[in-house]
Design an enzyme around this catalytic site. Structure first.
Site, PDB file in Angstrom:
ATOM      1  N   GLY A  57       2.481   2.321  10.764  1.00 36.82           N
ATOM      2  CA  GLY A  57       3.452   3.394  10.570  1.00 36.82           C
ATOM      3  C   GLY A  57       4.184   3.795  11.840  1.00 36.82           C
ATOM      4  O   GLY A  57       4.848   4.816  11.894  1.00 36.82           O
TER       5      GLY A  57
ATOM      6  N   HIS B 175      -9.478   1.289   5.044  1.00 32.05           N
ATOM      7  CA  HIS B 175      -8.197   1.491   5.724  1.00 32.05           C
ATOM      8  C   HIS B 175      -8.388   2.469   6.883  1.00 32.05           C
ATOM      9  O   HIS B 175      -9.183   3.407   6.787  1.00 32.05           O
ATOM     10  CB  HIS B 175      -7.157   2.028   4.729  1.00 32.05           C
ATOM     11  CG  HIS B 175      -5.783   2.028   5.303  1.00 32.05           C
ATOM     12  ND1 HIS B 175      -5.324   3.033   6.119  1.00 32.05           N
ATOM     13  CD2 HIS B 175      -4.784   1.115   5.218  1.00 32.05           C
ATOM     14  CE1 HIS B 175      -4.081   2.735   6.501  1.00 32.05           C
ATOM     15  NE2 HIS B 175      -3.731   1.582   5.957  1.00 32.05           N
TER      16      HIS B 175
ATOM     17  N   SER C 243       3.439  -2.143  10.385  1.00 29.60           N
ATOM     18  CA  SER C 243       4.883  -2.204  10.587  1.00 29.60           C
ATOM     19  C   SER C 243       5.497  -3.562  10.261  1.00 29.60           C
ATOM     20  O   SER C 243       6.404  -4.027  10.939  1.00 29.60           O
ATOM     21  CB  SER C 243       5.239  -1.772  12.021  1.00 29.60           C
ATOM     22  OG  SER C 243       4.799  -0.449  12.242  1.00 29.60           O
TER      23      SER C 243
ATOM     24  N   ASN D  63       0.865  -1.175   0.000  1.00 29.02           N
ATOM     25  CA  ASN D  63       0.000   0.000   0.000  1.00 29.02           C
ATOM     26  C   ASN D  63       0.906   1.230   0.000  1.00 29.02           C
ATOM     27  O   ASN D  63       1.472   1.587   1.029  1.00 29.02           O
ATOM     28  CB  ASN D  63      -0.886  -0.037   1.262  1.00 29.02           C
ATOM     29  CG  ASN D  63      -1.708   1.218   1.433  1.00 29.02           C
ATOM     30  OD1 ASN D  63      -1.782   2.055   0.537  1.00 29.02           O
ATOM     31  ND2 ASN D  63      -2.334   1.359   2.591  1.00 29.02           N
ATOM     32  N   TRP D  64       1.040   1.846  -1.168  1.00 32.57           N
ATOM     33  CA  TRP D  64       1.986   2.974  -1.284  1.00 32.57           C
ATOM     34  C   TRP D  64       1.452   4.252  -0.638  1.00 32.57           C
ATOM     35  O   TRP D  64       2.182   5.231  -0.515  1.00 32.57           O
ATOM     36  CB  TRP D  64       2.290   3.257  -2.757  1.00 32.57           C
ATOM     37  CG  TRP D  64       2.974   2.160  -3.490  1.00 32.57           C
ATOM     38  CD1 TRP D  64       3.250   0.892  -3.031  1.00 32.57           C
ATOM     39  CD2 TRP D  64       3.491   2.221  -4.828  1.00 32.57           C
ATOM     40  NE1 TRP D  64       3.900   0.171  -4.003  1.00 32.57           N
ATOM     41  CE2 TRP D  64       4.055   0.957  -5.121  1.00 32.57           C
ATOM     42  CE3 TRP D  64       3.518   3.209  -5.806  1.00 32.57           C
ATOM     43  CZ2 TRP D  64       4.639   0.663  -6.350  1.00 32.57           C
ATOM     44  CZ3 TRP D  64       4.103   2.924  -7.037  1.00 32.57           C
ATOM     45  CH2 TRP D  64       4.666   1.663  -7.302  1.00 32.57           C
ATOM     46  N   LYS D  65       0.183   4.276  -0.303  1.00 28.99           N
ATOM     47  CA  LYS D  65      -0.451   5.481   0.252  1.00 28.99           C
ATOM     48  C   LYS D  65      -0.211   6.679  -0.693  1.00 28.99           C
ATOM     49  O   LYS D  65      -0.095   6.468  -1.894  1.00 28.99           O
ATOM     50  CB  LYS D  65       0.043   5.726   1.682  1.00 28.99           C
ATOM     51  CG  LYS D  65      -0.116   4.449   2.536  1.00 28.99           C
ATOM     52  CD  LYS D  65       0.003   4.672   3.990  1.00 28.99           C
ATOM     53  CE  LYS D  65      -0.194   3.332   4.713  1.00 28.99           C
ATOM     54  NZ  LYS D  65      -0.156   3.446   6.148  1.00 28.99           N
TER      55      LYS D  65
ATOM     56  N   GLU E 284      -5.418  -4.774  10.813  1.00 28.38           N
ATOM     57  CA  GLU E 284      -4.414  -3.726  10.963  1.00 28.38           C
ATOM     58  C   GLU E 284      -4.659  -2.957  12.253  1.00 28.38           C
ATOM     59  O   GLU E 284      -5.441  -1.994  12.268  1.00 28.38           O
ATOM     60  CB  GLU E 284      -4.481  -2.764   9.769  1.00 28.38           C
ATOM     61  CG  GLU E 284      -4.180  -3.429   8.450  1.00 28.38           C
ATOM     62  CD  GLU E 284      -3.521  -2.459   7.469  1.00 28.38           C
ATOM     63  OE1 GLU E 284      -2.503  -2.846   6.902  1.00 28.38           O
ATOM     64  OE2 GLU E 284      -4.017  -1.336   7.305  1.00 28.38           O
TER      65      GLU E 284
ATOM     66  N   GLY F  83       2.782  -1.149   4.298  1.00 32.51           N
ATOM     67  CA  GLY F  83       2.816   0.281   3.991  1.00 32.51           C
ATOM     68  C   GLY F  83       4.234   0.728   3.680  1.00 32.51           C
ATOM     69  O   GLY F  83       4.754   0.485   2.595  1.00 32.51           O
ATOM     70  N   GLY F  84       4.872   1.360   4.656  1.00 33.54           N
ATOM     71  CA  GLY F  84       6.195   1.958   4.462  1.00 33.54           C
ATOM     72  C   GLY F  84       7.200   1.043   3.769  1.00 33.54           C
ATOM     73  O   GLY F  84       7.926   1.478   2.861  1.00 33.54           O
TER      74      GLY F  84
ATOM     75  N   GLU G 139      -6.789   4.922   7.827  1.00 40.71           N
ATOM     76  CA  GLU G 139      -6.616   6.342   7.489  1.00 40.71           C
ATOM     77  C   GLU G 139      -7.877   6.907   6.834  1.00 40.71           C
ATOM     78  O   GLU G 139      -8.171   8.091   6.948  1.00 40.71           O
ATOM     79  CB  GLU G 139      -5.372   6.509   6.597  1.00 40.71           C
ATOM     80  CG  GLU G 139      -4.104   6.354   7.428  1.00 40.71           C
ATOM     81  CD  GLU G 139      -2.933   5.711   6.720  1.00 40.71           C
ATOM     82  OE1 GLU G 139      -2.877   5.736   5.486  1.00 40.71           O
ATOM     83  OE2 GLU G 139      -2.047   5.176   7.432  1.00 40.71           O
TER      84      GLU G 139
HETATM   85  P1  PGA Z   1       2.851   0.278   7.669  1.00 40.64           P
HETATM   86  O1  PGA Z   1       1.373   0.499   7.074  1.00 40.64           O
HETATM   87  O2  PGA Z   1       3.352  -1.016   7.093  1.00 40.64           O
HETATM   88  O3  PGA Z   1       3.632   1.476   7.205  1.00 40.64           O
HETATM   89  O4  PGA Z   1       2.714   0.215   9.150  1.00 40.64           O
HETATM   90  C1  PGA Z   1       0.493  -0.568   6.900  1.00 40.64           C
HETATM   91  C2  PGA Z   1      -0.801  -0.066   6.306  1.00 40.64           C
HETATM   92  O5  PGA Z   1      -1.210   1.058   6.641  1.00 40.64           O
HETATM   93  O6  PGA Z   1      -1.443  -0.761   5.501  1.00 40.64           O
END
Ligand code: PGA
Length: 253
Positions: free
Chosen positions: A174, A96, A213, A9-11, A168, A234-235, A98
């Protein structure tokens, strides 16, 4: 036996050049991706068509990070599930954290989105997870259960096997803090049980991913848990080498 899925997930990161570089690097090293692991990338919406072109002919799947809760029509700025299908997506992330916390989206919309995503022939990746306060109050399982049931309200048993769920925990996203293997397995087993109650034996075909993470250093241990079928990353999905190492952790895990 459920196939493992690792989805990046590149956001809201990157630009055209970044898309070319990252996908170029993933393609150049695609021999490192085990054939038994499905790998998806979810770039920002405006780069989906470009990503589809770059990934054509490879085994990488393409996913979107969000979708409209409306089918089509006068909804300025919205991108529909059938449009995502049209540009070559196979997956769509729905719900998600966010979107829940920053865009005030709610379960009723997620239920509509999941219905439309399935109707368009795509796979929804539906995210659920508790906040730190909810976990401290001992409500993690209850919160995840409620979010899951609300989101899949309109899913029929026939469509259920195309559903993907991602656990999640909000406090692990993050932050560098990963849920412990015991915490992850406990929630995943609970989600599997909820899916069984709702969809019967189809539940055993539904992938449940862990996200929060995940990195190369912890992926293997997490992916080896009985009810963990891969990860939503994510990251770490923004760095080709790290993402590929996570994908490799899906083998025989
Ligand atoms: P993260 O994000 O791996 O940076 O913690 C995961 C996500 O939000 O899907």
């Amino acid at each position: 036996m459920r196939q493992k899925l690792v989805a990046g997930n590149w956001k809201s990161n990157g630009n055209s050049q970044f898309v070319e570089q990252l996908l170029g690097a993933l393609k150049a090293h695609s021999d490192q991706v085990p054939s038994e692991v499905e790998v998806a990338v979810c770039p920002p919406l405006v780069y989906l068509a470009k990503a589809e072109e770059l990934l054509r002919g490879t085994a990488f799947l393409l996913g979107a990070q969000n979708v409209s809760a409306f089918e089509e029509g006068a909804y300025t700025g919205e991108v529909t599930a059938s449009m995502l299908k049209d540009v070559g997506c196979q997956l769509v992330i729905v719900g998600h954290t966010e979107r829940r916390s920053l865009m005030s989206e709610e379960e009723a919309q997620f239920a509509d989105k999941i219905r439309l995503v399935l109707q368009a022939g795509l796979q929804p990746v539906y995210c659920v997870g508790e906040t730190l306060e909810q976990r401290r109050r001992g409500e993690a399982l209850k919160v995840c259960r409620e979010q899951l049931l609300a989101g899949v309200a309109a899913v029929t048993p026939e469509d259920a096997s195309r559903l993907v769920v991602a656990y999640e925990p909000v406090w692990a996203i993050g932050t560098g803090e990963t849920a412990s293997p015991e915490q992850v397995q406990e929630v995943h087993a609970c989600l599997r049980q909820v899916l069984r109650e709702r969809f019967g034996e189809q539940a055993d075909l539904i992938k449940i991913l862990y996200g929060g993470s995940v990195k190369a250093a912890n992926a293997r241990e997490l992916f080896a848990l009985p009810d963990v079928d891969g990860g939503l990353i994510g990251g770490a999905s923004l760095v080709a080498e790290e993402f590929l190492a996570i994908c490799k952790a899906g083998i025989n895990a």
